[in-house]
Design a protein around this motif. Structure first.
Motif, short mmCIF file in Angstrom:
data_model
loop_
_atom_site.label_atom_id
_atom_site.label_comp_id
_atom_site.label_asym_id
_atom_site.label_seq_id
_atom_site.Cartn_x
_atom_site.Cartn_y
_atom_site.Cartn_z
N ASP A 179 0.87 -1.19 0.00
CA ASP A 179 0.00 0.00 0.00
C ASP A 179 0.90 1.23 0.00
N LYS A 186 -3.81 6.45 2.16
CA LYS A 186 -3.49 5.47 1.13
C LYS A 186 -3.90 6.02 -0.23
N ASN A 213 -5.23 6.60 -6.90
CA ASN A 213 -6.25 7.65 -6.80
C ASN A 213 -5.60 8.95 -7.26
N ALA A 227 -8.38 6.68 2.79
CA ALA A 227 -7.98 6.88 1.39
C ALA A 227 -7.74 8.35 1.07
#
Ligand code: BTN
Length: 327
Positions: A179, A186, A213, A227
């Protein structure tokens, strides 16, 4: 190549500059009206193309739609040999890449998408994959044993971390296994899947699936605290997602070449923020408190349990016991 793709290739090669419609028609042996029709189709698909009177058509610098034509100019070295298959929306690039690999797609085939409807994460979880991300899967046919497949995952983590860092100028840290974190969130997950060759115990193929992302803002409630995105707002005036994709591929090509040399492991360790931390090890649906004490030369996470027994983890899930994440 379809006419539309040929036109797009020419526009990409001249990004930011106008290309004369009549000259394009001549070069591609079609009429000017065929050019005009295809340009309109591209515009309808969202491409930012300007018609400049008396000068022709211009693909704007800010156009950030992923295509093989938009990525290829930024590929370097061995990555120029990759075979790119770029699509808008797919179920999961890993699922499709596995099918392609099973159907003999060669090593170096890369499936890239702007959106996934069924993105998959580790441990059977889903991976949120809206159109504000970059999702890609690389097919490899490495000469490695199944035990060494952890090297693929961990070297990919370093390759992607370096690419994100170069594009954003922000530090990227790694949480074992793969990760990637930026400013405590993350921003990227990596799912490596492999098929075993039963006859020789080696790998038939491996798929490295990477989800970044890019500028996702609204995450679902279950992941919104963990996230993050690599950009709050994407830089304008450059095809940043294509540049990121190419940078990831350049680094992957480089690292896959020297997997067994394990040089990258030092960098992996430096970026790893678990070492020295109190963690939980999740095994067979049970949770064990432990301390992360190192990463060995096979990329295994070394942990020590409260009774002083030690273990080298090859897979699985760990989480930090405190709330500490690197800022
Ligand atoms: C994880 O964080 O658990 C791993 C996520 C991996 C997501 C990527 S996106 C591209 C590729 N296709 C998928 O369905 N999954 C991987």
């Amino acid at each position: 190549m379809e006419l539309k793709e040929q036109i797009l290739k020419i526009l990409e090669e001249n990004r930011g500059n106008s290309v004369n419609g009549a000259l394009m028609a001549k070069e591609l042996h079609v009429t000017r009206s065929a050019i005009w029709k295809n340009i309109n189709q591209l515009k309808n698909e969202g491409y930012q193309i300007e018609a400049v009177p008396n000068r022709g058509y211009c693909l704007k610098e800010s156009n950030d739609i992923l295509t093989s034509q938009s990525i290829s100019p930024y590929l370097k070295g061995k990555a120029t040999n990759f075979i790119l298959d770029v699509r808008k929306t797919v179920s999961s690039t890993n699922t499709l890449a596995k099918e392609m690999a099973a159907n003999k797609a060669p090593e170096g085939t890369v499936l890239i998408a702007s959106e996934q409807t069924n993105g998959r994460g580790r441990m059977g979880r889903s991976f949120y994959s809206p159109a504000t991300g970059l999702y890609l899967s690389l097919i490899l046919r490495p000469k490695l044993s199944i035990e060494d497949s952890l090297l693929i995952t961990t070297s990919s983590a370093v390759a992607v971390a370096k690419a994100i860092e170069k594009i954003t100028n922000e530090d990227v840290h790694i949480k074992w296994v793969n990760d990637l974190f930026m400013q405590g969130k993350k921003v990227c997950g990596i799912l490596t899947e492999a098929s075993l060759n039963i006859e020789n115990g080696g790998l038939e193929y491996a798929i490295v699936g990477i989800g970044i992302n890019v500028n996702t803002k609204d995450f679902p409630s279950d992941i919104k605290d963990i996230a993050g995105s690599i950009f709050l707002d994407k830089p304008k005036n450059q095809p940043i997602t294509s540049i990121l994709a190419a940078e990831v591929l350049n680094n992957l090509a480089d690292s896959m070449d020297k997997l067994t040399s394990k040089d990258y492991l030092e960098e992996y360790k430096k970026r790893s923020f678990l070492i020295g931390k109190d963690i939980y090890v999740l095994k067979e649906k049970k949770v064990f408190p432990a301390k992360a004490i190192g990463i060995d030369n096979r990329a295994r996470l070394l942990v020590e349990y409260p009774d002083s027994t030690k273990e080298a983890l090859t897979s699985g899930e760990v989480s930090i016991r405190t709330d500490y994440l690197p800022k």
